[in-house]
Scaffold this active site. Sequence first.
Site, PDB file in Angstrom:
ATOM      1  N   ASP A 169      -7.975  -0.122  -0.285  1.00 44.08           N
ATOM      2  CA  ASP A 169      -6.389  -0.730  -0.623  1.00 44.08           C
ATOM      3  C   ASP A 169      -6.011  -1.300   0.556  1.00 44.08           C
ATOM      4  O   ASP A 169      -5.974  -0.661   1.631  1.00 44.08           O
ATOM      5  CB  ASP A 169      -5.836   0.572  -0.913  1.00 44.08           C
ATOM      6  CG  ASP A 169      -4.289   0.481  -1.426  1.00 44.08           C
ATOM      7  OD1 ASP A 169      -4.012  -0.859  -1.439  1.00 44.08           O
ATOM      8  OD2 ASP A 169      -3.565   1.396  -1.497  1.00 44.08           O
ATOM      9  N   GLY A 170      -5.688  -2.595   0.420  1.00 47.86           N
ATOM     10  CA  GLY A 170      -4.868  -3.307   1.380  1.00 47.86           C
ATOM     11  C   GLY A 170      -5.806  -4.709   1.902  1.00 47.86           C
ATOM     12  O   GLY A 170      -6.848  -4.303   2.338  1.00 47.86           O
ATOM     13  N   GLY A 171      -4.952  -5.811   1.978  1.00 48.30           N
ATOM     14  CA  GLY A 171      -5.514  -6.923   2.570  1.00 48.30           C
ATOM     15  C   GLY A 171      -6.479  -7.511   1.434  1.00 48.30           C
ATOM     16  O   GLY A 171      -7.529  -8.282   2.154  1.00 48.30           O
ATOM     17  N   MET A 191      -7.886   3.310   3.135  1.00 47.54           N
ATOM     18  CA  MET A 191      -6.838   2.190   3.253  1.00 47.54           C
ATOM     19  C   MET A 191      -7.660   1.299   4.434  1.00 47.54           C
ATOM     20  O   MET A 191      -7.906   1.523   5.377  1.00 47.54           O
ATOM     21  CB  MET A 191      -5.580   2.908   3.767  1.00 47.54           C
ATOM     22  CG  MET A 191      -4.877   3.500   2.605  1.00 47.54           C
ATOM     23  SD  MET A 191      -2.807   3.381   2.621  1.00 47.54           S
ATOM     24  CE  MET A 191      -2.842   1.753   2.476  1.00 47.54           C
ATOM     25  N   GLY A 205      -2.664  -6.514  -4.418  1.00 46.88           N
ATOM     26  CA  GLY A 205      -1.154  -6.653  -4.740  1.00 46.88           C
ATOM     27  C   GLY A 205      -0.800  -8.100  -4.612  1.00 46.88           C
ATOM     28  O   GLY A 205      -0.789  -8.936  -5.538  1.00 46.88           O
ATOM     29  N   GLY A 228       2.140   1.270   3.732  1.00 47.78           N
ATOM     30  CA  GLY A 228       3.666   0.951   3.817  1.00 47.78           C
ATOM     31  C   GLY A 228       4.107  -0.488   3.313  1.00 47.78           C
ATOM     32  O   GLY A 228       5.213  -0.514   2.664  1.00 47.78           O
ATOM     33  N   PHE A 229       3.155  -1.629   3.412  1.00 51.82           N
ATOM     34  CA  PHE A 229       3.760  -2.828   2.938  1.00 51.82           C
ATOM     35  C   PHE A 229       2.563  -3.487   2.348  1.00 51.82           C
ATOM     36  O   PHE A 229       1.175  -3.507   2.858  1.00 51.82           O
ATOM     37  CB  PHE A 229       4.312  -3.511   4.230  1.00 51.82           C
ATOM     38  CG  PHE A 229       5.733  -2.923   4.868  1.00 51.82           C
ATOM     39  CD1 PHE A 229       6.623  -3.069   4.329  1.00 51.82           C
ATOM     40  CD2 PHE A 229       5.044  -2.104   5.811  1.00 51.82           C
ATOM     41  CE1 PHE A 229       7.838  -2.594   4.653  1.00 51.82           C
ATOM     42  CE2 PHE A 229       6.318  -1.348   6.314  1.00 51.82           C
ATOM     43  CZ  PHE A 229       7.810  -1.579   5.886  1.00 51.82           C
ATOM     44  N   ASP A 253       2.373   2.112  -6.074  1.00 52.07           N
ATOM     45  CA  ASP A 253       2.519   2.631  -4.676  1.00 52.07           C
ATOM     46  C   ASP A 253       3.898   3.160  -4.675  1.00 52.07           C
ATOM     47  O   ASP A 253       4.784   2.641  -4.571  1.00 52.07           O
ATOM     48  CB  ASP A 253       2.381   1.456  -3.550  1.00 52.07           C
ATOM     49  CG  ASP A 253       0.952   1.005  -3.495  1.00 52.07           C
ATOM     50  OD1 ASP A 253       0.446   1.779  -3.123  1.00 52.07           O
ATOM     51  OD2 ASP A 253       0.937  -0.336  -3.406  1.00 52.07           O
ATOM     52  N   HIS A 287      -2.324   0.034 -10.090  1.00 47.54           N
ATOM     53  CA  HIS A 287      -2.126   0.978  -8.837  1.00 47.54           C
ATOM     54  C   HIS A 287      -0.643   0.794  -8.659  1.00 47.54           C
ATOM     55  O   HIS A 287       0.006  -0.239  -8.546  1.00 47.54           O
ATOM     56  CB  HIS A 287      -2.920   0.277  -7.533  1.00 47.54           C
ATOM     57  CG  HIS A 287      -2.631   0.986  -6.426  1.00 47.54           C
ATOM     58  ND1 HIS A 287      -3.539   1.760  -5.999  1.00 47.54           N
ATOM     59  CD2 HIS A 287      -2.079   0.808  -5.216  1.00 47.54           C
ATOM     60  CE1 HIS A 287      -3.567   2.299  -4.877  1.00 47.54           C
ATOM     61  NE2 HIS A 287      -2.467   1.671  -4.270  1.00 47.54           N
ATOM     62  N   SER A 327      -1.913  -3.922  -7.952  1.00 46.92           N
ATOM     63  CA  SER A 327      -1.054  -2.993  -7.137  1.00 46.92           C
ATOM     64  C   SER A 327       0.270  -3.751  -7.595  1.00 46.92           C
ATOM     65  O   SER A 327       0.568  -4.886  -7.229  1.00 46.92           O
ATOM     66  CB  SER A 327      -1.157  -3.090  -5.693  1.00 46.92           C
ATOM     67  OG  SER A 327      -0.155  -2.307  -5.233  1.00 46.92           O
ATOM     68  N   MET A 347       2.454   7.857  -0.783  1.00 48.17           N
ATOM     69  CA  MET A 347       2.869   7.695   0.517  1.00 48.17           C
ATOM     70  C   MET A 347       4.032   8.369   0.833  1.00 48.17           C
ATOM     71  O   MET A 347       4.967   7.926   0.993  1.00 48.17           O
ATOM     72  CB  MET A 347       2.751   6.268   0.916  1.00 48.17           C
ATOM     73  CG  MET A 347       1.148   5.632   0.805  1.00 48.17           C
ATOM     74  SD  MET A 347       1.360   3.953   0.702  1.00 48.17           S
ATOM     75  CE  MET A 347       1.409   3.634  -0.960  1.00 48.17           C
TER      76      MET A 347
END
Length: 220
Positions: free
Chosen positions: A173-175, A135, A195, A140-141, A34, A32, A8, A67
Amino acid sequence: MARKLAPSILSADFARLGDEVQAVTAEADLLHVDVMDGHFVPNLTIGPPVVKSLRGHTDLFLDCHLMVDNPGVLLDDFADAGADRCIVHVELGDPHPLFAALRDRRVGVGLALSPETPFAAAEPYLADVDLLLVMSVHPGFGGQAFIPDVLDKVRAARAEIDRRSLPVEIEIDGGVHHGTAPLAADAGVDILVAGSAIFGDPDPAAAARALRHAAWPTAA
Ligand code: DX5
Ligand code: ZN
């Protein structure tokens, strides 16, 4: 089941974006992107002009995670910019008009679920999408902690997609890092987005390789 890695670019150095993408290209199955509008999420990132610039620099599949409050007004611009797929959030309401617009433009279709959104919200649309994005952080972050509760949703999606033999890939997606990637892989994801675990590392290519190995140690 596919085993793919999607760096990402949210965590890349945007002033050196071409070089950052180049650095991970050999280890990446897709990229990816965002897209945040400061309304759907309290952060503002990038849009079609950056996708257009990326398209001129890479052959990687460009997966755009939208998003934004009103994706419909942007889809033509993303298609023109060279996006390979756009992922829209189910929380916005009936996604069928967005899907139709994307199919008309021969752009791939993804549907995203925020952490609190149950799998049931996406289930009616499964036959219409190429990708289901689960997600594992609040949108958002980058750099947030993985929410393990979403793994049950991945398992439910995996079971239903397999039961109906649908050609839908599951993405998380995320962490995602070396500790959480194996959990997601075990739950049945096809695609890992990462990311900060990749671009936050001084050697993004090595980090991507290590992440893939952590998730799927027996894969070639
Ligand atoms: C968050 C984005 C993610 C983000 C993940 O809203 O959708 O794609 O880049 O970042 P990491 O891997 O750092 O959690
Ligand atoms: Zn994303």
